[in-house]
Design a protein around this motif. Sequence first.
Motif, PDB file in Angstrom:
ATOM      1  N   TYR A  69       0.855  -1.182   0.000  1.00 16.97           N
ATOM      2  CA  TYR A  69       0.000   0.000   0.000  1.00 16.97           C
ATOM      3  C   TYR A  69       0.893   1.234   0.000  1.00 16.97           C
ATOM      4  CZ  TYR A  69      -4.071  -2.894   1.053  1.00 16.97           C
ATOM      5  OH  TYR A  69      -5.082  -3.825   0.998  1.00 16.97           O
ATOM      6  N   THR A  93      -4.006  10.018  -1.293  1.00 23.63           N
ATOM      7  CA  THR A  93      -4.425   9.005  -2.246  1.00 23.63           C
ATOM      8  C   THR A  93      -3.727   7.706  -1.882  1.00 23.63           C
ATOM      9  OG1 THR A  93      -4.647  10.652  -3.995  1.00 23.63           O
ATOM     10  CG2 THR A  93      -4.583   8.355  -4.674  1.00 23.63           C
ATOM     11  N   TYR A  95      -2.696   3.861  -3.043  1.00 23.31           N
ATOM     12  CA  TYR A  95      -2.533   2.962  -4.177  1.00 23.31           C
ATOM     13  C   TYR A  95      -2.213   1.554  -3.673  1.00 23.31           C
ATOM     14  CZ  TYR A  95      -1.981   7.259  -6.936  1.00 23.31           C
ATOM     15  OH  TYR A  95      -2.173   8.485  -7.519  1.00 23.31           O
ATOM     16  N   LYS A  96      -2.725   0.560  -4.372  1.00 25.47           N
ATOM     17  CA  LYS A  96      -2.372  -0.824  -4.112  1.00 25.47           C
ATOM     18  C   LYS A  96      -1.379  -1.225  -5.198  1.00 25.47           C
ATOM     19  CE  LYS A  96      -4.765  -4.866  -2.259  1.00 25.47           C
ATOM     20  NZ  LYS A  96      -6.092  -5.490  -2.047  1.00 25.47           N
ATOM     21  N   PHE A 104      -2.763   0.282  -8.621  1.00 25.74           N
ATOM     22  CA  PHE A 104      -4.181   0.531  -8.833  1.00 25.74           C
ATOM     23  C   PHE A 104      -4.653   1.495  -7.744  1.00 25.74           C
ATOM     24  CE2 PHE A 104      -3.292  -3.523 -10.764  1.00 25.74           C
ATOM     25  CZ  PHE A 104      -4.014  -3.487 -11.948  1.00 25.74           C
ATOM     26  N   LYS A 105      -5.359   2.527  -8.160  1.00 27.94           N
ATOM     27  CA  LYS A 105      -5.836   3.502  -7.182  1.00 27.94           C
ATOM     28  C   LYS A 105      -6.859   2.826  -6.279  1.00 27.94           C
ATOM     29  CE  LYS A 105      -6.206   7.766  -8.394  1.00 27.94           C
ATOM     30  NZ  LYS A 105      -6.682   9.052  -8.973  1.00 27.94           N
ATOM     31  N   TYR A 106      -6.522   2.761  -5.001  1.00 28.92           N
ATOM     32  CA  TYR A 106      -7.368   2.073  -4.026  1.00 28.92           C
ATOM     33  C   TYR A 106      -8.430   3.009  -3.462  1.00 28.92           C
ATOM     34  CZ  TYR A 106      -8.637  -0.227   0.378  1.00 28.92           C
ATOM     35  OH  TYR A 106      -9.327  -0.774   1.427  1.00 28.92           O
ATOM     36  N   ALA A 107      -8.022   4.238  -3.121  1.00 28.42           N
ATOM     37  CA  ALA A 107      -8.970   5.182  -2.521  1.00 28.42           C
ATOM     38  C   ALA A 107      -8.393   6.584  -2.549  1.00 28.42           C
ATOM     39  CB  ALA A 107      -9.298   4.783  -1.090  1.00 28.42           C
ATOM     40  N   ILE A 119      -7.610   1.296   4.918  1.00 26.14           N
ATOM     41  CA  ILE A 119      -6.530   0.890   4.031  1.00 26.14           C
ATOM     42  C   ILE A 119      -6.437  -0.626   4.184  1.00 26.14           C
ATOM     43  CG2 ILE A 119      -4.847   1.548   5.802  1.00 26.14           C
ATOM     44  CD1 ILE A 119      -2.826   1.883   3.520  1.00 26.14           C
ATOM     45  N   GLY A 120      -6.964  -1.353   3.185  1.00 28.11           N
ATOM     46  CA  GLY A 120      -7.178  -2.778   3.378  1.00 28.11           C
ATOM     47  C   GLY A 120      -8.213  -2.955   4.475  1.00 28.11           C
ATOM     48  N   SER A 206      -7.915   2.700 -13.791  1.00 31.10           N
ATOM     49  CA  SER A 206      -7.332   2.837 -12.451  1.00 31.10           C
ATOM     50  C   SER A 206      -5.898   2.335 -12.382  1.00 31.10           C
ATOM     51  CB  SER A 206      -8.182   2.081 -11.429  1.00 31.10           C
ATOM     52  OG  SER A 206      -8.207   0.694 -11.726  1.00 31.10           O
TER      53      SER A 206
END
Length: 220
Positions: A69, A93, A95-96, A104-107, A119-120, A206
């Motif tokens: 992360y 922001t 990212y995973k 990949f943009k996570y949130a 986060i997870g 993403s």
Amino acid sequence: MKKAIAVVVLFLIIAPSVSAWSLSDLLKSTISNALEIFKREVMPVDGYTGVEVGKSFIIEGANWWNPDYYVRLEDVKVRFSWWIPREVTVKVTVYKVYLGIFAFKYAEYDDIWWTKEKIGDGWIGAFFVWGFDWKRTGWSNATKAYIAYNLPSASDLNIKNVTILENGTVRLLFDDNTTKLMSFEEFEGFGNVTVVDVTYKHIIKSLYIVRKKEKKGEEG
């Protein structure tokens, strides 16, 4: 009259406890004091780190095939009115990242100040900001935020080095069962994370490609 008294008593019973610290007190305080209040009022804490605007901190996966992360600090601002701080916003922001390359943009979180965001299956939240100017009115940009986290599950992350907070002291527990004690002032941030300067190149939808910037003196 009796009904009014009953309502007041009921309100006192169900009203949540509120910290006696004002926003001004908090911003003028120390990292350790702010973190203790955050732990008590917002969430448990596995670790924290200070991040400059535009940089990221990384929570690493347990193995090369597990995702990491990357949490990038986008913006930090403090709003003043007649020299009194009224509001703080901390934008990030998440990212995973796989193999340290594909992201990949996570949130995207517009404000993690004094709240917790996922986060997870863990949490992050900002509890202290630094590097801003006190103004009579308007917004002041800050250069740094201190972000606490409660780590995602061990099945996804490398948490071999356990860190524990005890009575305002950081205790580090290492793989060989040795420990080290230090104060917050002696150690800026703790936990199994690193802070890096990373660029994120958008590919499609993403999907992003990440690249860590080389530090001076490490080229070649």
